[in-house]
Design a protein around this motif. Structure first.
Motif, PDB file in Angstrom:
ATOM      1  N   LEU A  10      14.548 120.367  -2.298  1.00 38.72           N
ATOM      2  CA  LEU A  10      14.347 121.327  -3.389  1.00 38.72           C
ATOM      3  C   LEU A  10      14.729 120.693  -4.725  1.00 38.72           C
ATOM      4  CD1 LEU A  10      15.991 124.508  -1.802  1.00 38.72           C
ATOM      5  CD2 LEU A  10      13.550 123.939  -1.887  1.00 38.72           C
ATOM      6  N   LYS A  14      15.690 125.102 -12.643  1.00 37.14           N
ATOM      7  CA  LYS A  14      15.642 124.855 -14.089  1.00 37.14           C
ATOM      8  C   LYS A  14      16.735 123.912 -14.569  1.00 37.14           C
ATOM      9  CE  LYS A  14      12.998 128.789 -15.540  1.00 37.14           C
ATOM     10  NZ  LYS A  14      12.930 130.147 -16.057  1.00 37.14           N
ATOM     11  N   ALA A  15      17.712 123.649 -13.717  1.00 37.02           N
ATOM     12  CA  ALA A  15      18.786 122.702 -14.044  1.00 37.02           C
ATOM     13  C   ALA A  15      19.412 123.007 -15.408  1.00 37.02           C
ATOM     14  CB  ALA A  15      18.253 121.263 -13.978  1.00 37.02           C
ATOM     15  N   ARG A  16      19.731 124.274 -15.613  1.00 33.24           N
ATOM     16  CA  ARG A  16      20.313 124.653 -16.915  1.00 33.24           C
ATOM     17  C   ARG A  16      21.615 123.916 -17.190  1.00 33.24           C
ATOM     18  NH1 ARG A  16      17.920 130.229 -15.287  1.00 33.24           N
ATOM     19  NH2 ARG A  16      18.623 129.304 -13.359  1.00 33.24           N
ATOM     20  N   ARG A  17      22.418 123.714 -16.120  1.00 35.65           N
ATOM     21  CA  ARG A  17      23.712 123.053 -16.327  1.00 35.65           C
ATOM     22  C   ARG A  17      23.556 121.550 -16.579  1.00 35.65           C
ATOM     23  NH1 ARG A  17      26.316 125.097 -10.956  1.00 35.65           N
ATOM     24  NH2 ARG A  17      24.086 125.276 -10.476  1.00 35.65           N
ATOM     25  N   LYS A  23      16.542 117.824 -12.870  1.00 33.35           N
ATOM     26  CA  LYS A  23      17.723 117.328 -12.159  1.00 33.35           C
ATOM     27  C   LYS A  23      17.416 116.225 -11.159  1.00 33.35           C
ATOM     28  CE  LYS A  23      20.336 120.396  -9.976  1.00 33.35           C
ATOM     29  NZ  LYS A  23      21.481 121.314  -9.827  1.00 33.35           N
ATOM     30  N   ASN A  51       9.738 119.582  -3.366  1.00 33.69           N
ATOM     31  CA  ASN A  51       9.386 120.818  -4.078  1.00 33.69           C
ATOM     32  C   ASN A  51       9.853 120.687  -5.526  1.00 33.69           C
ATOM     33  OD1 ASN A  51      11.030 123.923  -4.416  1.00 33.69           O
ATOM     34  ND2 ASN A  51       8.833 123.675  -4.629  1.00 33.69           N
ATOM     35  N   ASP A  69       6.246 125.769  -6.594  1.00 36.43           N
ATOM     36  CA  ASP A  69       6.515 127.112  -6.057  1.00 36.43           C
ATOM     37  C   ASP A  69       5.265 127.986  -6.079  1.00 36.43           C
ATOM     38  OD1 ASP A  69       9.109 126.261  -5.957  1.00 36.43           O
ATOM     39  OD2 ASP A  69       9.922 127.781  -7.316  1.00 36.43           O
ATOM     40  N   ALA A  75      11.436 131.408  -8.850  1.00 38.76           N
ATOM     41  CA  ALA A  75      12.029 132.617  -8.242  1.00 38.76           C
ATOM     42  C   ALA A  75      13.208 132.262  -7.348  1.00 38.76           C
ATOM     43  CB  ALA A  75      10.960 133.382  -7.462  1.00 38.76           C
ATOM     44  N   GLY A  76      13.783 131.097  -7.577  1.00 38.22           N
ATOM     45  CA  GLY A  76      14.952 130.692  -6.807  1.00 38.22           C
ATOM     46  C   GLY A  76      14.565 129.804  -5.630  1.00 38.22           C
ATOM     47  N   PRO A  77      15.587 129.262  -4.948  1.00 37.22           N
ATOM     48  CA  PRO A  77      15.334 128.321  -3.855  1.00 37.22           C
ATOM     49  C   PRO A  77      14.436 128.884  -2.750  1.00 37.22           C
ATOM     50  CG  PRO A  77      17.668 128.352  -4.423  1.00 37.22           C
ATOM     51  CD  PRO A  77      17.029 129.419  -5.239  1.00 37.22           C
ATOM     52  N   GLY A  80      10.874 128.018  -3.236  1.00 39.16           N
ATOM     53  CA  GLY A  80      10.549 126.646  -2.850  1.00 39.16           C
ATOM     54  C   GLY A  80      10.441 126.507  -1.338  1.00 39.16           C
ATOM     55  N   CYS A  98      18.107 118.712  -4.058  1.00 35.98           N
ATOM     56  CA  CYS A  98      17.902 117.323  -4.514  1.00 35.98           C
ATOM     57  C   CYS A  98      19.174 116.690  -5.058  1.00 35.98           C
ATOM     58  CB  CYS A  98      16.826 117.289  -5.593  1.00 35.98           C
ATOM     59  SG  CYS A  98      17.327 118.133  -7.120  1.00 35.98           S
ATOM     60  N   ASN A 180      27.509 118.509  -4.755  1.00 37.94           N
ATOM     61  CA  ASN A 180      26.246 118.532  -5.497  1.00 37.94           C
ATOM     62  C   ASN A 180      26.537 118.429  -6.975  1.00 37.94           C
ATOM     63  OD1 ASN A 180      25.649 121.720  -6.405  1.00 37.94           O
ATOM     64  ND2 ASN A 180      26.979 121.448  -4.631  1.00 37.94           N
TER      65      ASN A 180
HETATM   66  N1  LIG Z   1      11.769 125.792  -5.871  1.00 35.43           N
HETATM   67  C1  LIG Z   1      12.825 126.234  -6.519  1.00 35.43           C
HETATM   68  N2  LIG Z   1      14.000 125.656  -6.312  1.00 35.43           N
HETATM   69  C2  LIG Z   1      15.051 126.120  -7.007  1.00 35.43           C
HETATM   70  C3  LIG Z   1      14.944 127.182  -7.916  1.00 35.43           C
HETATM   71  N3  LIG Z   1      16.173 127.429  -8.454  1.00 35.43           N
HETATM   72  C4  LIG Z   1      17.002 126.529  -7.886  1.00 35.43           C
HETATM   73  N4  LIG Z   1      16.327 125.732  -7.025  1.00 35.43           N
HETATM   74  C5  LIG Z   1      16.850 124.616  -6.251  1.00 35.43           C
HETATM   75  O1  LIG Z   1      17.963 125.032  -5.508  1.00 35.43           O
HETATM   76  C6  LIG Z   1      18.928 123.991  -5.432  1.00 35.43           C
HETATM   77  C7  LIG Z   1      20.303 124.502  -5.793  1.00 35.43           C
HETATM   78  O2  LIG Z   1      20.291 125.081  -7.078  1.00 35.43           O
HETATM   79  P1  LIG Z   1      21.142 124.584  -8.310  1.00 35.43           P
HETATM   80  O3  LIG Z   1      21.976 123.408  -7.944  1.00 35.43           O
HETATM   81  O4  LIG Z   1      21.797 125.757  -8.916  1.00 35.43           O
HETATM   82  O5  LIG Z   1      19.963 124.053  -9.281  1.00 35.43           O
HETATM   83  P2  LIG Z   1      19.334 124.696 -10.556  1.00 35.43           P
HETATM   84  O6  LIG Z   1      19.087 126.163 -10.361  1.00 35.43           O
HETATM   85  O7  LIG Z   1      18.163 123.861 -10.919  1.00 35.43           O
HETATM   86  O8  LIG Z   1      20.470 124.453 -11.639  1.00 35.43           O
HETATM   87  P3  LIG Z   1      21.178 125.456 -12.664  1.00 35.43           P
HETATM   88  O9  LIG Z   1      20.078 126.009 -13.544  1.00 35.43           O
HETATM   89  O10 LIG Z   1      22.110 124.570 -13.447  1.00 35.43           O
HETATM   90  O11 LIG Z   1      21.880 126.485 -11.822  1.00 35.43           O
HETATM   91  C8  LIG Z   1      18.448 122.889  -6.361  1.00 35.43           C
HETATM   92  O12 LIG Z   1      17.987 121.838  -5.570  1.00 35.43           O
HETATM   93  C9  LIG Z   1      17.350 123.513  -7.172  1.00 35.43           C
HETATM   94  O13 LIG Z   1      16.282 122.602  -7.455  1.00 35.43           O
HETATM   95  C10 LIG Z   1      13.655 127.780  -8.098  1.00 35.43           C
HETATM   96  O14 LIG Z   1      13.451 128.717  -8.869  1.00 35.43           O
HETATM   97  N5  LIG Z   1      12.624 127.285  -7.365  1.00 35.43           N
END
Ligand SMILES: Nc1nc2c(ncn2[C@@H]2O[C@H](COP(=O)(O)OP(=O)(O)OP(=O)(O)O)[C@@H](O)[C@H]2O)c(=O)[nH]1
Ligand SMILES: [Mg+2]
Length: 195
Positions: A10, A14-17, A23, A51, A69, A75-77, A80, A98, A180
């Motif tokens: 995955l 959005k990798a906001r952090r 990311k 993904n 997606d 829409a979150g993990p 994906g 990832c 992570n």
């Molecule tokens: N396909 C998909 N994967 C997501 C989505 N949101 C998070 N992920 C994945 O879920 C995993 C864990 O999420 P986080 O480590 O919080 O990654 P993130 O949401 O990109 O980062 P933040 O915005 O900083 O929280 C990561 O590998 C992300 O790529 C999404 O909307 N769609």
């Protein structure tokens, strides 16, 4: 015949952090972060899907099929994971994020053993502190259940996992296995500790 198990990495968030940088592509010790994760996975499954919702051409350079997606963009993990389920004919799907450069090299056999011992629908990884629900092995027959869950507007992975027949598999013997990296500072700290 051995059962077919595919994996999805995955990288669609959005990798906001990470200041919004993609990311999977940020450099860690000179290599894109996702390459560290792919290296941990490549001997465990025959087929890997990546993904990603951005920079598809760059992800394709790693030699695996890239999937977005689709209409459930960001829409979150689970979005994906659902996309990966639309692109596999395997019986089981291994899911990893990832940003985990220290994934155990025996991740799949241990999750599989937990899944089978408990005759569960999915197995998620835990360490001594907590569960890591985006590190999971799931039966691909759960595709419709995930689609139904997302169609209600829900997106919480752990909440969904708890609603299914779930095995929790401990990796407490491998501290840091699911470290992570979510921020630039965490990348720097990891490089200082590991090199
Ligand atoms: N396909 C998909 N994967 C997501 C989505 N949101 C998070 N992920 C994945 O879920 C995993 C864990 O999420 P986080 O480590 O919080 O990654 P993130 O949401 O990109 O980062 P933040 O915005 O900083 O929280 C990561 O590998 C992300 O790529 C999404 O909307 N769609
Ligand atoms: Mg993370």
């Amino acid at each position: 015949m051995p059962r077919q198990i595919d994996a999805v990495v995955l990288a669609g968030g959005k990798a906001r952090r990470m200041d919004g940088d993609d990311k999977g592509l940020v450099l860690l010790a000179g290599q894109p972060l996702i390459v560290h994760t792919l290296n941990r996975l490549k001997n465990q499954v025959t087929r890997i899907l990546i993904n990603a919702n951005r920079n598809g051409d760059r992800y394709a350079e790693f030699g695996h099929q890239v999937i977005s997606d689709g209409n459930l963009d960001f829409a979150g993990p689970l979005a994906g994971i659902l996309s990966a389920l639309h692109h596999t004919s395997a019986e089981l799907l291994l899911v990893v994020p990832c940003d985990c450069p220290q994934l155990p090299e025996d991740l799949l056999p241990r999750l599989l053993a937990g899944l089978e011992q408990e005759n569960a629908e999915l197995a998620i990884a835990c360490d001594a502190q907590r569960s890591h629900p985006v590190v999971m092995l799931l039966r691909t027959e759960l595709k419709q259940a995930i689609a139904d869950y997302l169609s209600t507007g829900e997106r919480r992975v752990e909440h969904w996992c708890q609603s299914r027949k779930l095995a929790k598999v401990s990796f407490a013997d491998k501290p840091g296995a699911f470290t992570n990296l979510n921020t630039k500072d965490e990348l720097t700290q990891w490089e200082q500790t590991n090199h």
